[in-house]
Each structure stands twice: as structure tokens, then as C-alpha cells.
Scaffold this motif. Structure first.
Motif, PDB file in Angstrom:
ATOM      1  N   LEU A 134      40.925  19.233  61.478  1.00  0.00           N
ATOM      2  CA  LEU A 134      41.875  19.072  60.378  1.00  0.00           C
ATOM      3  C   LEU A 134      41.755  17.706  59.720  1.00  0.00           C
ATOM      4  N   ALA A 135      40.618  17.062  59.862  1.00  0.00           N
ATOM      5  CA  ALA A 135      40.423  15.727  59.296  1.00  0.00           C
ATOM      6  C   ALA A 135      40.712  15.714  57.799  1.00  0.00           C
ATOM      7  N   GLY A 136      41.540  14.769  57.360  1.00  0.00           N
ATOM      8  CA  GLY A 136      41.853  14.631  55.942  1.00  0.00           C
ATOM      9  C   GLY A 136      42.989  15.499  55.452  1.00  0.00           C
ATOM     10  N   LEU A 203      45.072  27.165  57.399  1.00  0.00           N
ATOM     11  CA  LEU A 203      44.443  28.408  57.830  1.00  0.00           C
ATOM     12  C   LEU A 203      42.951  28.410  57.517  1.00  0.00           C
ATOM     13  N   ARG A 204      42.588  27.972  56.328  1.00  0.00           N
ATOM     14  CA  ARG A 204      41.184  27.973  55.937  1.00  0.00           C
ATOM     15  C   ARG A 204      40.362  27.014  56.791  1.00  0.00           C
ATOM     16  N   ARG A 205      40.949  25.887  57.147  1.00  0.00           N
ATOM     17  CA  ARG A 205      40.223  24.947  58.005  1.00  0.00           C
ATOM     18  C   ARG A 205      40.038  25.517  59.409  1.00  0.00           C
ATOM     19  N   LEU A 211      34.230  29.721  62.452  1.00  0.00           N
ATOM     20  CA  LEU A 211      32.950  30.259  62.011  1.00  0.00           C
ATOM     21  C   LEU A 211      31.838  29.211  62.029  1.00  0.00           C
ATOM     22  N   ALA A 212      32.159  28.027  62.555  1.00  0.00           N
ATOM     23  CA  ALA A 212      31.188  26.928  62.660  1.00  0.00           C
ATOM     24  C   ALA A 212      30.600  26.580  61.292  1.00  0.00           C
ATOM     25  N   GLU A 213      31.469  26.564  60.290  1.00  0.00           N
ATOM     26  CA  GLU A 213      31.050  26.212  58.944  1.00  0.00           C
ATOM     27  C   GLU A 213      31.371  24.760  58.606  1.00  0.00           C
ATOM     28  N   THR A 214      31.917  24.028  59.578  1.00  0.00           N
ATOM     29  CA  THR A 214      32.196  22.598  59.374  1.00  0.00           C
ATOM     30  C   THR A 214      31.545  21.794  60.488  1.00  0.00           C
TER      31      THR A 214
END
Length: 214
Positions: A134-136, A203-205, A211-214
Motif C-alpha cells: 500500500l505504499a503511497g 482494493l485495486r492495490r 496477481l504479482a503485478e507490483t
């Protein structure tokens, strides 16, 4: 494009206090708007849900629901829970699938009748914990219930919590076991929750991390 399945409670059948039809639709819309593809299936038809092809399973259901036919939970659900694919449980997911031990073990958190509770629903202001997921993300302003005194069965990172009676109560928990990622998000009582831009971003984060998209 990643395919997400939302397993939704049957409103009035498994929980008279939550409009799962509306909240599952709001949840799916939030993720569709971010570029993912969501399909919603009810728990009583989970044997027909597209679980074998799901990249992420989200459960928005409650009150000891038993998915699938009377003979027990479908093999597809049990296979998913045993797999390395990610899982997100929302709000009353901590109080669902009581007859499916694999669910409780995988989610790692449980609502305990007579112990777990929540203060009256209302406007909340919550500050996420520091960390990469949840950085930022700043303060979360949301109209919701704050679950308290949940039973934590597995060690997990607390991403969001609230304080009640001098004690911190986790609201969002994230856990990684090898390649397997699991999140429990206690927010999401009603569509009002998903009307909040900061709640939607939370929720999106969670989904991006799952999904390992970040």
C-alpha cells in the motif's frame, strides 16, 4: 488479461444482513474499470463457476455458506484453495464456508460467534500501515463496518487496522506462503464502501499484489 472470479453469497439465503448481489457487482465493476475481467457466480452455483481458469478468486459471501451441491463443496473450489493461485476474502468471508476446513485454513482468519463484533456502521478514516503493498496510499475515508475481535489463525502482515478499547484490530491481512498469496479485507459491508475512491484504490492495490503485478 487476467481473469477474476467473484464468488458471491446468495442474498437472504446465507446472510440476511448483506446485499451480496449489489456489493459483488460493485466490487467487480471497480476491478473491471481498472482493466481486469471479472465474472460473478453465486455460491449455490459455484460448481459451475469458471474456477479452473481463474487467475484470482474473490469470495464475497457469509454466514457459513456451503458452496455447491448438497454433497459438499465442488472439487474445483477445493482444488483452487489447494493451489498456488491467489485468494481474496472480503468482509463476511471470515464467516463463510464453515463446513470447508480448507477454506478456513487458507484464509487464516475467522469470525467467532459471541466474540467477534463491530461498532455501529458509519464514516471511517483509516491509515494504512507502511509497506510495499500500500505504499503511497494515504488515508482511507469510507462508510463501513470495522470488524473487531476476529480470530487470527495464521501469521500475516497487517496492512490496515483500527483501534477499539485500546487494542488494534486488523482489517486487512496479507500473507505469502511460497508462491501462494492470500488477502483478507474486512471492509465491504455495503455499496457505500465501494463508493469511496480511496477504498476502491485499496482494493485495486490488493489485487495488483495478489496477481504479482507490483
Amino acid at each position: 488479461m487476467k481473469h477474476i472470479v467473484v464468488l458471491s453469497g446468495v442474498t437472504g439465503a446465507d446472510d440476511p444482513w448483506h446485499d451480496f448481489t449489489a456489493t459483488s457487482r460493485a466490487l467487480a465493476s471497480c476491478l473491471d474499470d481498472a482493466g481486469w475481467t471479472c465474472a460473478v457466480a453465486t455460491t449455490d452455483r459455484s460448481d459451475r463457476a469458471d474456477l479452473p481458469d481463474a487467475d484470482l478468486l474473490i469470495v464475497n459471501s457469509g454466514l457459513d455458506s456451503l458452496p455447491g451441491p448438497p454433497t459438499g463443496p465442488p472439487t474445483a473450489l477445493l482444488d483452487y484453495l489447494a493451489s498456488d493461485r491467489p485468494l481474496l476474502g472480503v468482509h463476511t468471508a471470515a464467516n463463510t464456508f464453515g463446513a470447508v476446513p480448507a477454506w478456513t485454513e487458507r484464509l487464516g482468519v475467522r469470525w467467532v460467534t459471541g466474540l467477534s463484533m463491530h461498532p455501529p456502521i458509519g464514516p471511517q478514516r483509516l491509515t494504512p500501515a507502511a509497506g510495499p503493498v500500500l505504499a503511497g496510499l494515504g488515508e482511507i475515508a469510507v462508510h463501513d463496518e470495522l470488524y473487531s475481535h476476529l480470530e487470527l489463525l495464521r501469521e500475516a502482515d497487517v496492512l490496515l487496522a483500527h483501534t477499539l478499547d485500546g487494542r488494534d484490530h486488523p482489517l486487512v491481512l496479507a500473507r505469502q506462503d511460497g508462491r501462494r498469496r492470500t488477502v483478507y479485507d474486512a471492509l465491504g459491508h455495503g455499496v457505500e464502501s465501494y463508493a469511496s475512491a480511496t477504498r476502491r484504490e485499496l482494493l485495486r492495490r490488493e489485487v495488483r499484489w495478489l496477481l504479482a503485478e507490483t
